[in-house]
Design an enzyme around this catalytic site. Structure first.
Site, short mmCIF file in Angstrom:
data_model
loop_
_atom_site.label_atom_id
_atom_site.label_comp_id
_atom_site.label_asym_id
_atom_site.label_seq_id
_atom_site.Cartn_x
_atom_site.Cartn_y
_atom_site.Cartn_z
N ASP A 257 -4.82 -1.81 -7.66
CA ASP A 257 -5.13 -1.02 -6.47
C ASP A 257 -4.32 0.27 -6.43
OD1 ASP A 257 -6.59 -3.23 -5.79
OD2 ASP A 257 -5.68 -3.50 -3.82
N ASP A 258 -4.81 1.19 -5.62
CA ASP A 258 -4.09 2.40 -5.18
C ASP A 258 -4.04 3.55 -6.19
OD1 ASP A 258 -3.68 0.71 -3.08
OD2 ASP A 258 -1.50 0.85 -3.05
N HIS B 297 -0.65 -3.15 -8.81
CA HIS B 297 -0.82 -1.73 -8.47
C HIS B 297 -0.44 -0.88 -9.67
CE1 HIS B 297 -0.54 -3.85 -4.64
NE2 HIS B 297 -1.22 -2.85 -4.11
NI NI Z 1 -3.85 -0.53 -1.38
#
Ligand code: NI
Length: 238
Positions: free
Chosen positions: A64-65, A205
């Site tokens: 993610d991100d 992440h």
């Molecule tokens: Ni996030």
């Protein structure tokens, strides 16, 4: 030479000829036999490979991100290991790293939506939330050539009415080593290896170097434990 001797030599000649033919036959038979054995072995080995493949436990790595500075290194390491992953990307970062998005697509990774500016959707009006999602899908589509079908809402949260309005599949996770918080490769690896089970979705992440390094160690360990890494859609719709 008398007739007896001639007969004797003739018989000896026939005998030698017979032995010669027999020897050659036997030799040929052995050759054929060993060839058959080898092919049989090959078939058995291939059979084992197939069953080993079928028994492999599936697991999905999701990031993610991103994308971020560490994502290129991650893609290099995943390619080296022939592993496919899922990336829930943020629109603002997609605009900063279009080449990375193009590469993800080209290398067979799944690209999912994580909103345009990483907002907590259930804190927004339904309309604003949908706009955050739509805007990110637009940016991704411009680069990757297709709109993402999968959404991971930041913090895993969105309202029921948002879910109802979405024409996308929601993807949450099963294993969360809190990599963004600990930022320690060894802790992340240990946490994942302790918790992971077949068909799990692992959350990481790719904006942290520690998480990227952890991902490589997780892949190497779980591959030895007969796991196979697939994209999230393959777990949801096998
Ligand atoms: Ni996030």
């Amino acid at each position: 030479m008398d007739t007896g001797k001639k007969k004797y030599i003739y018989i000896l000649f026939l005998l030698l000829l017979y032995l010669g033919v027999m020897w050659e036959n036997k030799h040929q038979q052995e050759k054929t036999q060993s060839l058959t054995d080898d092919s049989a072995k090959e078939v058995i080995t291939a059979g084992n490979d197939v069953s080993a493949y079928q028994e492999r436990k599936k697991v999905a790595l999701t990031f993610d991100d991103g994308p971020g500075e560490s994502t290129k290194k991650l893609l290099d390491g995943l390619a080296e290991r022939e592993v496919k992953a899922t990336f829930f990307v943020v629109g603002e970062k997609v605009e900063q790293y279009p080449d990375i998005i193009a590469r993800m697509k080209e290398e067979g990774h799944l690209i999912g939506n994580h909103t345009y500016s990483h907002v907590q959707l259930n804190a927004l009006s339904c309309e604003s939330a949908m706009e955050e999602i739509r805007k990110n899908s637009d940016v991704i589509e411009q680069i990757a050539g297709e709109r993402p079908l999968y959404l991971r809402p930041p913090y895993g949260e969105c309202t029921k009415s948002m879910k109802n309005q979405l024409d996308m599949f929601l993807v949450l996770w099963d294993v969360d080593p809190l990599d963004w918080s600990v930022q320690n490769t060894e802790c992340i690896v240990q946490s994942v290896l302790r918790d992971v089970e077949e068909n799990d979705i692992i959350l990481l992440h790719d904006i942290f170097d520690t998480s990227v390094e952890a991902a490589f160690q997780i892949v190497d360990s779980l591959t030895k434990e007969n796991y196979e890494f697939v994209t999230a859609d393959e777990l949801m719709f096998p």
